[in-house]
Design an enzyme around this catalytic site. Structure first.
Site, PDB file in Angstrom:
ATOM      1  N   LYS A 248       0.852  -1.208   0.000  1.00 32.41           N
ATOM      2  CA  LYS A 248       0.000   0.000   0.000  1.00 32.41           C
ATOM      3  C   LYS A 248       0.884   1.254   0.000  1.00 32.41           C
ATOM      4  CE  LYS A 248      -3.236   2.647   2.933  1.00 32.41           C
ATOM      5  NZ  LYS A 248      -4.059   2.674   4.156  1.00 32.41           N
ATOM      6  N   ASP A 253      -2.428  10.190   3.806  1.00 27.50           N
ATOM      7  CA  ASP A 253      -3.829   9.814   3.991  1.00 27.50           C
ATOM      8  C   ASP A 253      -4.521  10.838   4.886  1.00 27.50           C
ATOM      9  OD1 ASP A 253      -6.268   8.647   4.270  1.00 27.50           O
ATOM     10  OD2 ASP A 253      -5.574   6.961   5.516  1.00 27.50           O
ATOM     11  N   LYS A 260      -9.790  13.057   8.445  1.00 25.07           N
ATOM     12  CA  LYS A 260      -9.326  12.603   9.760  1.00 25.07           C
ATOM     13  C   LYS A 260      -9.255  13.789  10.722  1.00 25.07           C
ATOM     14  CE  LYS A 260      -6.363   8.741   8.289  1.00 25.07           C
ATOM     15  NZ  LYS A 260      -7.017   7.666   9.051  1.00 25.07           N
ATOM     16  N   ASP A 271       1.716   6.279   5.629  1.00 27.53           N
ATOM     17  CA  ASP A 271       0.721   5.354   5.076  1.00 27.53           C
ATOM     18  C   ASP A 271       1.204   4.676   3.787  1.00 27.53           C
ATOM     19  OD1 ASP A 271      -1.683   4.110   5.621  1.00 27.53           O
ATOM     20  OD2 ASP A 271      -2.898   5.558   4.511  1.00 27.53           O
ATOM     21  N   ASP A 330     -12.087   7.385   4.006  1.00 25.42           N
ATOM     22  CA  ASP A 330     -10.861   7.107   4.762  1.00 25.42           C
ATOM     23  C   ASP A 330     -10.513   5.615   4.729  1.00 25.42           C
ATOM     24  OD1 ASP A 330      -8.653   7.646   6.256  1.00 25.42           O
ATOM     25  OD2 ASP A 330      -9.725   7.914   8.166  1.00 25.42           O
ATOM     26  N   GLU A 332      -9.484   3.950   2.334  1.00 23.96           N
ATOM     27  CA  GLU A 332      -9.000   4.057   0.957  1.00 23.96           C
ATOM     28  C   GLU A 332      -7.987   2.976   0.599  1.00 23.96           C
ATOM     29  OE1 GLU A 332      -7.600   5.496   3.434  1.00 23.96           O
ATOM     30  OE2 GLU A 332      -5.483   5.114   3.014  1.00 23.96           O
ATOM     31  N   ARG A 334      -7.969  -0.258   1.014  1.00 17.59           N
ATOM     32  CA  ARG A 334      -8.571  -1.417   0.337  1.00 17.59           C
ATOM     33  C   ARG A 334      -9.023  -1.063  -1.068  1.00 17.59           C
ATOM     34  NH1 ARG A 334     -12.840  -1.822   5.177  1.00 17.59           N
ATOM     35  NH2 ARG A 334     -11.087  -0.781   6.180  1.00 17.59           N
TER      36      ARG A 334
HETATM   37  N1  BES Z   1      -4.143   4.441   6.997  1.00 18.81           N
HETATM   38  C1  BES Z   1      -5.297   4.252   7.804  1.00 18.81           C
HETATM   39  C2  BES Z   1      -5.073   3.243   8.923  1.00 18.81           C
HETATM   40  C3  BES Z   1      -4.292   3.752  10.106  1.00 18.81           C
HETATM   41  C4  BES Z   1      -4.909   4.567  11.033  1.00 18.81           C
HETATM   42  C5  BES Z   1      -3.001   3.357  10.312  1.00 18.81           C
HETATM   43  C6  BES Z   1      -4.207   4.994  12.147  1.00 18.81           C
HETATM   44  C7  BES Z   1      -2.313   3.778  11.421  1.00 18.81           C
HETATM   45  C8  BES Z   1      -2.900   4.602  12.337  1.00 18.81           C
HETATM   46  C9  BES Z   1      -6.443   3.743   6.953  1.00 18.81           C
HETATM   47  O1  BES Z   1      -6.480   4.223   5.653  1.00 18.81           O
HETATM   48  C10 BES Z   1      -7.681   4.168   7.622  1.00 18.81           C
HETATM   49  O2  BES Z   1      -7.918   5.344   7.680  1.00 18.81           O
HETATM   50  N2  BES Z   1      -8.456   3.209   8.113  1.00 18.81           N
HETATM   51  C11 BES Z   1      -9.650   3.500   8.800  1.00 18.81           C
HETATM   52  C12 BES Z   1     -10.670   2.535   8.304  1.00 18.81           C
HETATM   53  C13 BES Z   1     -12.049   2.868   8.741  1.00 18.81           C
HETATM   54  C14 BES Z   1     -12.534   4.155   8.113  1.00 18.81           C
HETATM   55  C15 BES Z   1     -12.944   1.718   8.348  1.00 18.81           C
HETATM   56  C16 BES Z   1      -9.388   3.319  10.297  1.00 18.81           C
HETATM   57  O3  BES Z   1      -8.651   2.409  10.673  1.00 18.81           O
HETATM   58  O4  BES Z   1      -9.892   4.120  11.056  1.00 18.81           O
HETATM   59 ZN    ZN Z   2      -4.718   4.811   4.849  1.00 18.76          ZN
HETATM   60 MN    MN Z   3      -7.536   6.061   5.556  1.00 17.62          MN
END
Ligand code: BES
Ligand code: ZN
Ligand code: MN
Length: 475
Positions: A248, A253, A260, A271, A330, A332, A334
């Site tokens: 990825k 992000d 966020k 990210d 967010d 994104e 996947r």
């Molecule tokens: N890159 C983030 C995951 C992440 C969050 C990694 C905090 C490290 C620290 C990912 O793209 C994301 O935002 N995931 C969301 C998914 C949710 C919206 C279903 C998450 O984990 O909050």
């Molecule tokens: Zn992300």
């Molecule tokens: Mn995200």
């Protein structure tokens, strides 16, 4: 910093400093050393260090004693010992040093040699400040000699190649998102291709449009940085099916329209650590000239809010033909991985492993210790667990039952990009699993392990040791 092997005994080394591993029971040490240890009230707990000078029996001016506890350390304690050594070297401004051999429970000499080289080299990684007047201190350690009875550097060089791969991964991760853009990752891949004679292909947005990668493109369209799909192939095993790694590469992000919160948003420059890790593995494998075929694929984009960004509720058609309702922009990772995973079919892979900072939920489940592992093939999952424990870069497997997959149901598309209710790490993997039905596949969620927070903030280089070890096990 250079590494050497020596089959000369440590006592005869004539450089700046020698290391002596010391158990709590010091009866078998020479009298002079025994006296100095008592005088300094040295308690040989694991990783305790003490610098002594002019110890009889040693040619070096200085002797760094390191505690091992009561008996031969286990592998975890040995890693602790190596970290203490590394800080002691820089504190005492050691220029060159020799490290004696050591017995580790359940591990052979080659493990000790490659791990010693890898951990010490990796500990010398220096974060670079961007164009700053104030430079980070450079280490002064020039040479480390590691004892090897047969004077063979093979294992040490393997450890160094892994550390070099980790250094690339860490540097890319640490770079800010205004420098490390999708374009920068593509340039990095091209320069790796040049150095190691790899095949490199970079798909631009128009190429991806032609392939129907609308899901990936829906993430990059809100950004002024064009998205890319990078693939790099290393061929050194004839017509064998390749191991394919997908990383990825979200270079920043922000969350997109599902923005966020501001606090710690800077960490979202990390990210792209999955992408950085597969490039690091490629570097390590190419440097070791392993007899394998390896392809790495990097979908890379920036996730930004904009008038033309995806909006919650939008529906896109993926390259596989399945449609996705984007409930949260967010989620994104996947959305870019699914198209990259479909693209992988063209390599007729032996296995596909994707590596992604995919969910905050994996930090809730596993903290910063193990990476999350999910797979559609238990043999592959077990191989990865084994590689992780050998490389001290461990994973913990989470389930992928149908019941979790059902949480992805959408009224408006084949699936939503968000699970309804709990197990965020697992539902994210279930989403990916819908695109990996045609091959053996594993997914590593490295959101908790790819970088450190707080005063040591920075990329860790994980899971380069795990993946490189896995590939070495395939030979
Ligand atoms: N890159 C983030 C995951 C992440 C969050 C990694 C905090 C490290 C620290 C990912 O793209 C994301 O935002 N995931 C969301 C998914 C949710 C919206 C279903 C998450 O984990 O909050
Ligand atoms: Zn992300
Ligand atoms: Mn995200």
């Amino acid at each position: 910093m250079e590494f050497f092997v020596t089959h000369q005994s440590v006592e005869h080394y004539s450089g700046d400093c020698a290391v002596a591993f010391i158990f709590k029971d010091i009866a078998h040490q020479n009298k002079d050393l025994q006296q100095l240890l008592k005088l300094n009230r040295f308690d040989a707990i694991v990783g305790a260090t003490l610098m002594l000078s002019r110890v009889s029996g040693y040619k070096t001016k200085r002797l760094l004693v390191v505690g091992l506890g009561d008996s031969s350390p286990n592998e975890k304690n040995y890693i602790k010992v190596l970290h203490s050594l590394s800080s002691a070297f820089s504190e005492a401004k050691v220029k060159n040093v020799v490290i004696p051999d050591i017995q580790i429970d359940n591990r052979d000499e080659s493990w000790v040699q490659s791990t010693t080289a890898r951990v010490l080299k990796n500990a010398s990684y220096q974060v670079e400040k961007v164009d700053a007047k104030e430079k980070n201190e450079k280490g002064i350690l020039e040479a480390i000699s590691i004892y090897s009875a047969n004077n063979d550097a093979t294992e040490i060089n393997k450890g160094l190649a892994i550390a070099n791969g980790m250094a690339l991964t860490r540097r890319l991760g640490d770079l800010p998102s205004n420098i490390c853009t999708p374009r920068y990752l593509a340039e990095t891949a091209k320069s790796l291709a040049k150095s190691y004679k790899l095949d490199c292909e970079v798909l631009e947005e128009s190429d991806m449009e032609a392939l129907g990668m609308n899901s990936l493109l829906s993430v990059s369209k809100g950004s002024s940085e064009p998205g890319k799909l990078i693939s790099l192939s290393y061929k050194n095993a004839g017509e064998d099916q390749p191991v394919v790694l997908v990383g990825k590469g979200v270079t920043f992000d922000s969350g997109g329209i599902s923005l966020k919160p501001g606090s710690k948003m800077d960490e979202m420059k990390f990210d792209m650590c999955g992408a950085a890790s597969v490039l690091g593995v490629m570097r390590a494998v190419a440097e070791m000239k392993l007899k394998v075929n390896l392809t790495v694929v990097v979908p890379t984009v920036e996730n930004m809010p904009a008038h033309d960004a995806s909006k919650p509720g939008d529906v896109v058609k993926t390259m596989s033909g399945q449609t996705v309702e984007i409930l949260n922009t967010d989620a994104e990772g996947r959305l870019i991985l699914c198209d990259a995973l479909t693209y992988c079919e063209k390599f007729s892979p032996k296995v596909v492993i994707d590596i992604a900072t995919l969910t905050g939920a994996v930090i809730v489940a596993l903290g910063n210790h193990h990476s999350g592992l999910m797979a559609n093939d238990q043999v592959l999952a077990d191989d990865l667990k084994k590689a992780g424990s050998n490389a001290m870069d461990t994973v913990w497997q989470l389930p992928l039952d149908e019941e979790y997959d059902e949480l992805l149901k959408s009224n408006f598309a084949d699936m939503a990009n968000l699970g309804s209710g709990g197990a965020g790490t697992v539902t994210a993997a279930c989403f990916l699993a819908r695109f990996t039905k045609d091959y053996r596949w594993a997914h590593l969620d490295i959101a908790g392990t790819a970088w450190l927070r707080g005063s040591k903030k920075g990329a860790t280089g994980r899971p380069v040791p795990l993946l490189t070890q896995y590939i070495m096990q395939q030979i």
